[in-house]
Motif scaffolding. Sequence first.
Motif, PDB file in Angstrom:
ATOM      1  N   GLY A 117     -36.900   7.865 -30.395  1.00 26.57           N
ATOM      2  CA  GLY A 117     -37.791   6.405 -30.298  1.00 26.57           C
ATOM      3  C   GLY A 117     -38.373   6.524 -28.999  1.00 26.57           C
ATOM      4  O   GLY A 117     -38.229   5.737 -28.126  1.00 26.57           O
ATOM      5  N   LEU A 118     -39.214   7.409 -29.009  1.00 28.46           N
ATOM      6  CA  LEU A 118     -39.923   7.694 -27.751  1.00 28.46           C
ATOM      7  C   LEU A 118     -41.327   6.866 -27.271  1.00 28.46           C
ATOM      8  O   LEU A 118     -42.432   7.323 -27.512  1.00 28.46           O
ATOM      9  N   GLY A 119     -41.094   5.676 -27.313  1.00 25.35           N
ATOM     10  CA  GLY A 119     -41.684   4.466 -27.236  1.00 25.35           C
ATOM     11  C   GLY A 119     -41.987   4.450 -25.571  1.00 25.35           C
ATOM     12  O   GLY A 119     -41.695   5.062 -24.915  1.00 25.35           O
ATOM     13  N   THR A 128     -33.862   3.969 -28.766  1.00 31.70           N
ATOM     14  CA  THR A 128     -34.731   2.868 -28.780  1.00 31.70           C
ATOM     15  C   THR A 128     -35.420   2.952 -29.960  1.00 31.70           C
ATOM     16  O   THR A 128     -36.644   3.183 -29.942  1.00 31.70           O
ATOM     17  N   ILE A 129     -34.795   2.550 -31.021  1.00 39.97           N
ATOM     18  CA  ILE A 129     -35.331   2.512 -32.510  1.00 39.97           C
ATOM     19  C   ILE A 129     -35.499   1.120 -33.063  1.00 39.97           C
ATOM     20  O   ILE A 129     -36.036   1.032 -34.327  1.00 39.97           O
ATOM     21  N   THR A 130     -35.847   0.318 -31.856  1.00 40.25           N
ATOM     22  CA  THR A 130     -36.130  -1.039 -32.375  1.00 40.25           C
ATOM     23  C   THR A 130     -34.831  -1.804 -33.231  1.00 40.25           C
ATOM     24  O   THR A 130     -34.226  -1.180 -33.909  1.00 40.25           O
ATOM     25  N   GLU A 131     -34.730  -3.084 -33.049  1.00 38.50           N
ATOM     26  CA  GLU A 131     -33.799  -4.011 -34.006  1.00 38.50           C
ATOM     27  C   GLU A 131     -33.722  -3.650 -35.328  1.00 38.50           C
ATOM     28  O   GLU A 131     -32.674  -3.321 -35.889  1.00 38.50           O
ATOM     29  N   ALA A 132     -34.829  -3.407 -35.850  1.00 39.73           N
ATOM     30  CA  ALA A 132     -35.128  -3.200 -37.254  1.00 39.73           C
ATOM     31  C   ALA A 132     -34.757  -1.807 -37.735  1.00 39.73           C
ATOM     32  O   ALA A 132     -34.216  -1.503 -38.893  1.00 39.73           O
ATOM     33  N   GLY A 133     -34.785  -0.805 -36.742  1.00 45.61           N
ATOM     34  CA  GLY A 133     -34.347   0.496 -37.057  1.00 45.61           C
ATOM     35  C   GLY A 133     -32.918   0.855 -37.263  1.00 45.61           C
ATOM     36  O   GLY A 133     -32.440   1.804 -37.866  1.00 45.61           O
ATOM     37  N   LEU A 168     -34.337  15.143 -44.646  1.00 43.81           N
ATOM     38  CA  LEU A 168     -34.345  14.242 -43.783  1.00 43.81           C
ATOM     39  C   LEU A 168     -34.390  12.800 -43.672  1.00 43.81           C
ATOM     40  O   LEU A 168     -35.428  12.595 -44.453  1.00 43.81           O
ATOM     41  N   PRO A 169     -33.489  12.017 -43.425  1.00 42.17           N
ATOM     42  CA  PRO A 169     -33.948  10.387 -43.744  1.00 42.17           C
ATOM     43  C   PRO A 169     -34.891   9.931 -42.765  1.00 42.17           C
ATOM     44  O   PRO A 169     -35.330  10.421 -41.792  1.00 42.17           O
ATOM     45  N   HIS A 170     -35.430   8.977 -43.241  1.00 40.76           N
ATOM     46  CA  HIS A 170     -36.463   8.103 -42.509  1.00 40.76           C
ATOM     47  C   HIS A 170     -36.052   7.156 -41.527  1.00 40.76           C
ATOM     48  O   HIS A 170     -36.610   6.967 -40.449  1.00 40.76           O
ATOM     49  N   THR A 171     -34.883   6.473 -41.869  1.00 37.76           N
ATOM     50  CA  THR A 171     -34.681   5.088 -40.917  1.00 37.76           C
ATOM     51  C   THR A 171     -33.931   5.864 -39.573  1.00 37.76           C
ATOM     52  O   THR A 171     -33.382   7.045 -39.692  1.00 37.76           O
ATOM     53  N   GLY A 172     -34.115   5.058 -38.419  1.00 35.51           N
ATOM     54  CA  GLY A 172     -33.430   5.567 -37.208  1.00 35.51           C
ATOM     55  C   GLY A 172     -32.150   5.855 -37.375  1.00 35.51           C
ATOM     56  O   GLY A 172     -31.435   6.821 -36.928  1.00 35.51           O
TER      57      GLY A 172
END
Length: 469
Positions: free
Chosen positions: A22-24, A132-137, A165-169
């Motif tokens: 989560g490289l934000g 840091t994949i956000t709350e929704a992740g 490879l999956p998509h969700t964090g």
Amino acid sequence: MPRLTRSSVSALAAEVRMVHLGLGAFHRSHQAWYTQHASDSSPTPEGLATPGAGGSVPSGTEPWGIHGFTGRTARAAEQLTAQDGLYTLLTASPTAVTAEVIGSIVAATDGGDAVRWRAAVSDPRVSVLTLTITEAGYHTTPDGTLDLTDAAVRDDIARLKTGALPHTGIARLLDGLIARRAAGSGPLAVMSCDNLVSNGELTRAALTALAEQTDSSMADWMHEGVSFVSSMVDRITPATTPADVVEAQRITGFDDECPVMTEDFTEWIFEGDFPAGRPDWERSGARHVSDVRPYEQRKLRLLNGAHSLLAYTGLARGHSSIDQTMGDAFCRQVLEQFWAEARPTVTGDAGDLGAFTDRLVERFENRRIVHSLAQIARDGEQKIAIRVLPVLRFNAANGGELVGAAMALAAWINFTQTAASPTAADCDHSAERVLERIAPDLAGQTAVTHAVADALTEIRSSNRTKAAS
Ligand SMILES: NC(=O)c1ccc[n+]([C@@H]2O[C@H](COP(=O)([O-])OP(=O)(O)OC[C@H]3O[C@@H](n4cnc5c(N)ncnc54)[C@H](O)[C@@H]3O)[C@@H](O)[C@H]2O)c1
Ligand SMILES: O=P(O)(O)OC[C@@H](O)[C@@H](O)[C@H](O)[C@H](O)CO
């Protein structure tokens, strides 16, 4: 103007011992900053400050390098790779902006690169993995457990079973850990840095639930070799704007495509074990405590709850950033009311809460931090459940006032119903239906439903007054 790179500022790259997903903007203003300063003993000089981690700054401890992976798009990885991982951190007080080059990120990769992701998490030298994949992740339900009815989760369960490879964090994290187990690379600490309640425990429970759907032996392996650290993270960091790029160039004289603007306040308090070691983050001001919950409640309810309240009331009144809402008498009044209701809900000792909210006023008024209400308003259902409902719940159970928390909830309902213009009767009906969905325990309580319905009426009438003025 020279491009910001390691050769242009003589910064060496440290060995990678941490991986981040989560490289934000926030990871770069917070964990990367703490990691850089954990290994330098010199005070930050004025203006353009430090060479990268591992550079010529005398080190009391070994520098730690971070390999960061993006979540949804490759853009941040491409920009950082072109600059050898370096970027400018702009720190804004209300009166001045200073710049510092951060070098602790030594590699940046598209999170969709399965080969590099698995190799990085499997590296035996890596002993900390931050998120840091956000709350929704995390794809959890309002009670914090993995939502197995969520289509993205179901899709990722199928992917994990086939090795894709999956998509969700959260599923991508499990994918990395599966690779680490296969490589026999030893223990690891996983630390969530997202704005969630008991974020370490929530991560552990969600991963375990996911593992049980795919390979239950992974749950046993994680139990033995992976620790889950909970952390309270705080540093207001808006998304980077073109003006930030110009400001970074002006101060540093380097061309930097991906600077980050942040405030001059920062805090990091965490609880848990690091079985294979960690950077000496205390040297940068972080605190390792035995119980992070009071700090987490203080921050999620007083800061983030206030942010959500200001985002939804502010957007309805035509504002676009937090600092603008602080100049609006209606927003200020509901903010103070919300804080008066939220302070008594913080259990345990988290210091002087009045001083905390006084400082928040200064932080929110900082006009150099243009924090977009639209950004804060995203994923409202997950955020309201964490930031506002506990305040409403506590006061409903203890005979406290409900007005401020009801306003936050009502303003969010109003935000989600922008297409229609319901009558007052419809408003009351909407409040009940929303409560039935997101907080069934509160839906049957007349005082709560009336407070939310009244707040809906008030926010709509205040919008009309504002629009007419
Ligand atoms: N920005 C702040 O002030 C701040 C402060 C404290 C905590 N946080 C936490 O950090 C998180 C990220 O904030 P940011 O400002 O860096 O945001 P950002 O949008 O700059 O970066 C978010 C990163 O997470 C990835 N991501 C987004 N949704 C994802 C998903 N569903 N699954 C996997 N990856 C996903 C993105 O691709 C990106 O790499 C916040 O959601 C919050 O939980 C932010
Ligand atoms: O980052 P989010 O989307 O969880 O929430 C938006 C803001 O409330 C948040 O980023 C705060 O600025 C931050 O938590 C301050 O430390």
